[in-house]
Design a protein around this motif. Structure first.
Motif, PDB file in Angstrom:
ATOM      1  N   LEU A  29      -8.166  -4.364  -2.733  1.00 36.94           N
ATOM      2  CA  LEU A  29      -8.358  -4.709  -4.142  1.00 36.94           C
ATOM      3  C   LEU A  29      -9.267  -5.914  -4.350  1.00 36.94           C
ATOM      4  O   LEU A  29      -9.722  -6.176  -5.459  1.00 36.94           O
ATOM      5  CB  LEU A  29      -6.999  -5.023  -4.782  1.00 36.94           C
ATOM      6  N   ILE A  30      -9.500  -6.674  -3.291  1.00 37.65           N
ATOM      7  CA  ILE A  30     -10.184  -7.952  -3.439  1.00 37.65           C
ATOM      8  C   ILE A  30     -11.607  -7.818  -3.998  1.00 37.65           C
ATOM      9  O   ILE A  30     -11.962  -8.547  -4.933  1.00 37.65           O
ATOM     10  CB  ILE A  30     -10.172  -8.728  -2.107  1.00 37.65           C
ATOM     11  N   PRO A  31     -12.469  -6.943  -3.462  1.00 35.61           N
ATOM     12  CA  PRO A  31     -13.847  -6.887  -3.992  1.00 35.61           C
ATOM     13  C   PRO A  31     -13.899  -6.635  -5.496  1.00 35.61           C
ATOM     14  O   PRO A  31     -14.659  -7.300  -6.213  1.00 35.61           O
ATOM     15  CB  PRO A  31     -14.475  -5.735  -3.202  1.00 35.61           C
ATOM     16  N   ARG A  32     -13.060  -5.713  -5.984  1.00 34.15           N
ATOM     17  CA  ARG A  32     -13.057  -5.420  -7.426  1.00 34.15           C
ATOM     18  C   ARG A  32     -12.568  -6.634  -8.213  1.00 34.15           C
ATOM     19  O   ARG A  32     -13.104  -6.959  -9.287  1.00 34.15           O
ATOM     20  CB  ARG A  32     -12.161  -4.203  -7.689  1.00 34.15           C
ATOM     21  N   GLU A  80       0.816  -1.221   0.000  1.00 34.28           N
ATOM     22  CA  GLU A  80       0.000   0.000   0.000  1.00 34.28           C
ATOM     23  C   GLU A  80       0.848   1.268   0.000  1.00 34.28           C
ATOM     24  O   GLU A  80       0.400   2.334  -0.410  1.00 34.28           O
ATOM     25  CB  GLU A  80      -0.934   0.000   1.204  1.00 34.28           C
ATOM     26  N   LYS A  81       2.114   1.164   0.456  1.00 31.04           N
ATOM     27  CA  LYS A  81       3.008   2.312   0.485  1.00 31.04           C
ATOM     28  C   LYS A  81       3.803   2.457  -0.807  1.00 31.04           C
ATOM     29  O   LYS A  81       4.644   3.339  -0.927  1.00 31.04           O
ATOM     30  CB  LYS A  81       3.970   2.188   1.670  1.00 31.04           C
ATOM     31  N   GLU A 103      -9.865 -17.949  -7.495  1.00 35.14           N
ATOM     32  CA  GLU A 103      -9.984 -17.402  -8.847  1.00 35.14           C
ATOM     33  C   GLU A 103      -9.792 -15.883  -8.873  1.00 35.14           C
ATOM     34  O   GLU A 103      -9.294 -15.342  -9.854  1.00 35.14           O
ATOM     35  CB  GLU A 103     -11.351 -17.740  -9.439  1.00 35.14           C
ATOM     36  N   SER A 104     -10.180 -15.203  -7.796  1.00 32.20           N
ATOM     37  CA  SER A 104     -10.005 -13.750  -7.771  1.00 32.20           C
ATOM     38  C   SER A 104      -8.531 -13.386  -7.705  1.00 32.20           C
ATOM     39  O   SER A 104      -8.083 -12.406  -8.319  1.00 32.20           O
ATOM     40  CB  SER A 104     -10.761 -13.140  -6.586  1.00 32.20           C
ATOM     41  N   LEU A 105      -7.756 -14.165  -6.962  1.00 39.53           N
ATOM     42  CA  LEU A 105      -6.312 -13.943  -6.910  1.00 39.53           C
ATOM     43  C   LEU A 105      -5.673 -14.248  -8.265  1.00 39.53           C
ATOM     44  O   LEU A 105      -4.837 -13.480  -8.762  1.00 39.53           O
ATOM     45  CB  LEU A 105      -5.694 -14.824  -5.826  1.00 39.53           C
ATOM     46  N   ALA A 106      -6.066 -15.360  -8.865  1.00 37.36           N
ATOM     47  CA  ALA A 106      -5.531 -15.720 -10.186  1.00 37.36           C
ATOM     48  C   ALA A 106      -5.873 -14.642 -11.218  1.00 37.36           C
ATOM     49  O   ALA A 106      -5.050 -14.301 -12.076  1.00 37.36           O
ATOM     50  CB  ALA A 106      -6.084 -17.076 -10.620  1.00 37.36           C
ATOM     51  N   LYS A 132       1.932  -3.246  -9.998  1.00 39.17           N
ATOM     52  CA  LYS A 132       0.586  -3.173  -9.432  1.00 39.17           C
ATOM     53  C   LYS A 132       0.649  -3.240  -7.913  1.00 39.17           C
ATOM     54  O   LYS A 132       1.442  -3.993  -7.343  1.00 39.17           O
ATOM     55  CB  LYS A 132      -0.279  -4.336  -9.940  1.00 39.17           C
ATOM     56  N   ALA A 133      -0.208  -2.431  -7.286  1.00 35.70           N
ATOM     57  CA  ALA A 133      -0.357  -2.527  -5.842  1.00 35.70           C
ATOM     58  C   ALA A 133      -1.050  -3.840  -5.503  1.00 35.70           C
ATOM     59  O   ALA A 133      -1.803  -4.395  -6.308  1.00 35.70           O
ATOM     60  CB  ALA A 133      -1.174  -1.347  -5.323  1.00 35.70           C
ATOM     61  N   LEU A 134      -0.770  -4.338  -4.320  1.00 34.26           N
ATOM     62  CA  LEU A 134      -1.375  -5.595  -3.894  1.00 34.26           C
ATOM     63  C   LEU A 134      -1.741  -5.462  -2.423  1.00 34.26           C
ATOM     64  O   LEU A 134      -0.876  -5.541  -1.547  1.00 34.26           O
ATOM     65  CB  LEU A 134      -0.389  -6.748  -4.110  1.00 34.26           C
TER      66      LEU A 134
END
Length: 527
Positions: free
Chosen positions: A331-334, A286-287, A311-314, A325-327
C-alpha cells in the motif's frame, strides 16, 4: 486563530472537526473545573508497539488540534500505559521466551526485559512507544499505570471502587458466563507470596482505608489495595481512570464497543462522566486478519518507515477511520503519491476544502511549500529499470527531467529516492520479468524507436506521450493495430519494464532519457 478558519471549522465535515464538536457540546459554558480538556490514549505494553498503537495517538491528536481550532480552552493529551497488567501469555515476537514464561501473571513492570536493555519488559516496550511518538513530534504526556497506582494518584478513586463495589458487580456480572460470575472480582490483589496479579474473589473490609481480604495459596490475606498492592480488572480500571483523571475524550477500536459500554456504566456508578469518543475499525493484514501485537502480524512501525515517509503513514491512517482497511507493504507507493497529490492541491483550495484535505490534519495547518516534480510511482519504475542503483545515479537521471535537479533544491525528493531504492530493491526488482514482444508489438516498438530517434534529448514529456498515443492508434500493414490503447501500454510495460502496470510513458521516457529508452527497446527486440 482567524475568524474565517474557526467559522469554517464549525461547519467542516472532516471527521476530526465532527469529533471536536462533541467536546464543544460537553462544555457549553467554557472550560471545565480542572481548567483543560483531557484527551487520552491507552497502550498495553505486553507486546511490541505497532501501527495500531500509533494510529490511536495520531487520530486523537488530530481531534485535539481540531478542538483547538474551535475553542480557546487549553488541552492535554496523555498516553497511558497499562503496565500494571499481569502478563497473560508470552508474545511470539520476543527473545527469551522461557524466561518470560517463568514470570507469567506478574505485572509487566516487574518482569525482566527479555531484550536485556531496560529494567523491565514494560520499560522496554514503553521506551519504544515513546521513541516513536517523539520522532513523529507528538505533544503528549506519558503516564505509567504502575506509577499512578503506586504514588497515590488513584487512591481516592480506588477507595470509590470499594465503596461502590456492589454497584460495579451489578454492571459486570450480567455480562459474564456463569462459571466466571462465581470467581469474578473488580479488584485484583497482587500476591505478597508470588508477585502474581491474582484473579480471586475479595472481601471488602474497609473502603476508607482500602483494606480487603482474599485467599492466596490457601491462606487468608488482609491487604490494602493502595500503593500498588492491587490493580483493577481492565474494564473497571478504564472507568476508574476516566473518573480519577477527568478524561474527556478517548477513542477505541470496534472490537471494544462492548467494553466501552460497560466501562461507561461503571464510570457513572463511580459518580463520573464517560468521555466522548468513537469506535474506529481495525487494521487487517494481507490475509484479512486483525493485526495483533502478540502475533506480530501486519506491519511494524519500522517496516513502513523503511519504505515510506512519516507523512505517508499519517495519510493512510487519517483516511476513513470507521472503515476496515488492509495494512501491508504493497500500500505504501499509493499512500505516498496520494499524500503528495492532496498536498499539491492544498494551496489552491478555499479554506472550507482545505479543512477537509488530509494534509491539513497531518501538518496541523498548511503543509510545507515544497513541491514534488515526479511521483513516487515514477521513481519506482526508474529504479526498477536501473537495477542496483545509488542516489547519485538516480539524481543523474532526474537531470533529464527536472531543472536544477539537486538534493539541496528538492530535499523531500531526495528522501523519497532513498525510500524508492529500498522499496525497489526489496519488492519491485525481484518481481520484474520482461517478456519478448510478439506480433504487432514488434512493429510498434520499431516505430517508437524510430520516432524517438528524431527527438531532441530534452523533448517535453507531453510531446513524447503524444507519440506513444499515436503509435497505439496506428495500423501496421497487414498486421493491423491494437484493439485498444490499453493493450499497447500493457505491451510497453511488460516488454520494457518487466511489470504488468507502469507509469505515464511520456514522463518515464523523459526521465529515463531518450537514448536509454532506445537501448531498452533494442534489448526487447533482441538487437
Amino acid at each position: 486563530m482567524t475568524t474565517d478558519l474557526r467559522t469554517a471549522a464549525l461547519d467542516s465535515k472532516a471527521w476530526p472537526y465532527e469529533e471536536a464538536r462533541k467536546l464543544l457540546k460537553r462544555y457549553p459554558d467554557g472550560a471545565p473545573a480542572k481548567g483543560h480538556v483531557l484527551f487520552e490514549t491507552g497502550y498495553g505494553p505486553s507486546g511490541l508497539p505497532h501501527i495500531g498503537t500509533f494510529n490511536e495517538v495520531l487520530r486523537t491528536t488530530m481531534v485535539r488540534r481540531a478542538f483547538e481550532t474551535l475553542s480557546d480552552i487549553p488541552t492535554r493529551l496523555i498516553a497511558f500505559s497499562d503496565d500494571m497488567d499481569g502478563l497473560r501469555k508470552v508474545p511470539d515476537n520476543v527473545p527469551n521466551k522461557e524466561m518470560l514464561t517463568e514470570h507469567l501473571g506478574k505485572p509487566l513492570t516487574r518482569i525482566p526485559d527479555p531484550f536485556g536493555t531496560h529494567e523491565s519488559f514494560a520499560a522496554h516496550n514503553n521506551a519504544l512507544l515513546r521513541e516513536f511518538l517523539d520522532r513523529f513530534g507528538f505533544e503528549y504526556e506519558f503516564v505509567s499505570s504502575t506509577d499512578y497506582y503506586a504514588d497515590g494518584t488513584f487512591d481516592d478513586a480506588l477507595k470509590g471502587v470499594l465503596r461502590h463495589y456492589q454497584g460495579i458487580m451489578d454492571v459486570m456480572l450480567p455480562t459474564l458466563r456463569k462459571e466466571r460470575q462465581a470467581t469474578y472480582s473488580p479488584v485484583l490483589p497482587v500476591s505478597p507470596k508470588s508477585g502474581i496479579v491474582l484473579q480471586v474473589p475479595i472481601e471488602v473490609l474497609d473502603a476508607d482505608t482500602g483494606m480487603i481480604a482474599f485467599i492466596d495459596e490457601g491462606e487468608r490475606i488482609e491487604q490494602s489495595i493502595l500503593g500498588g498492592q492491587a490493580k483493577l480488572q481492565w474494564k473497571v480500571d478504564w472507568a476508574m481512570r476516566w473518573v480519577a483523571l477527568g478524561v474527556d475524550y478517548e477513542m477505541a477500536g470496534k472490537d471494544l464497543i462492548d467494553s466501552v459500554t460497560q466501562s461507561s456504566k461503571i464510570a457513572r456508578v463511580l459518580g463520573g462522566r464517560p468521555p466522548e469518543g468513537f469506535n474506529y475499525e481495525m487494521f487487517l493484514d494481507e490475509k484479512g486478519e486483525k493485526i495483533s501485537k502478540s502475533k506480530g502480524n501486519g506491519l511494524s512501525l519500522d517496516q513502513w518507515l523503511t519504505y515510506g515517509p512519516d507523512e505517508s503513514l499519517a495519510f493512510y491512517i487519517y483516511r476513513e477511520p470507521k472503515k476496515a482497511k488492509a495494512l501491508h507493504l504493497g500500500l505504501i507507493p499509493r499512500a505516498v503519491d496520494d499524500y503528495w497529490g492532496f498536498r499539491e492541491k492544498y494551496p489552491h483550495q478555499p479554506v472550507e476544502q482545505q479543512l477537509g484535505n488530509p494534509v491539513h490534519h497531518i501538518h496541523n495547518g498548511p503543509p510545507p511549500a515544497e513541491t514534488l516534480p515526479v511521483t513516487f510511482g515514477l521513481l519506482l519504475n526508474l529504479v526498477g529499470v536501473m537495477g542496483d542503483a545509488t542516489k547519485e545515479q538516480v539524481w543523474g537521471y532526474l537531470a533529464n527531467y527536472v531543472p536544477d535537479a539537486t538534493p539541496e533544491a528538492y530535499p523531500a525528493l531526495d528522501d523519497l529516492i532513498g525510500y524508492a531504492l529500498a522499496y525497489g530493491r526489496d519488492f519491485v526488482t525481484p518481481t520484474l520479468k520482461r517478456r519478448a514482444p510478439a506480433g504487432i508489438e514488434v512493429a510498434a516498438l520499431e516505430r517508437l524507436d524510430a520516432d524517438l530517434a528524431g527527438l531532441a534529448a530534452d523533448a517535453r514529456p507531453e510531446d513524447i506521450q503524444n507519440i506513444v498515443y499515436e503509435i497505439g492508434k496506428s495500423q501496421f500493414g497487414d498486421a493491423g493495430g491494437f484493439e485498444n490503447l490499453r493493450d499497447w501500454f500493457k505491451a510497453l510495460y511488460e516488454t520494457l519494464l518487466g511489470s504488468e502496470q507502469g507509469p505515464r510513458m511520456g514522463s518515464f521516457i523523459a526521465l529515463y532519457g531518450i537514448d536509454n529508452t532506445r537501448k531498452l527497446i533494442a534489448e526487447a527486440l533482441g538487437r
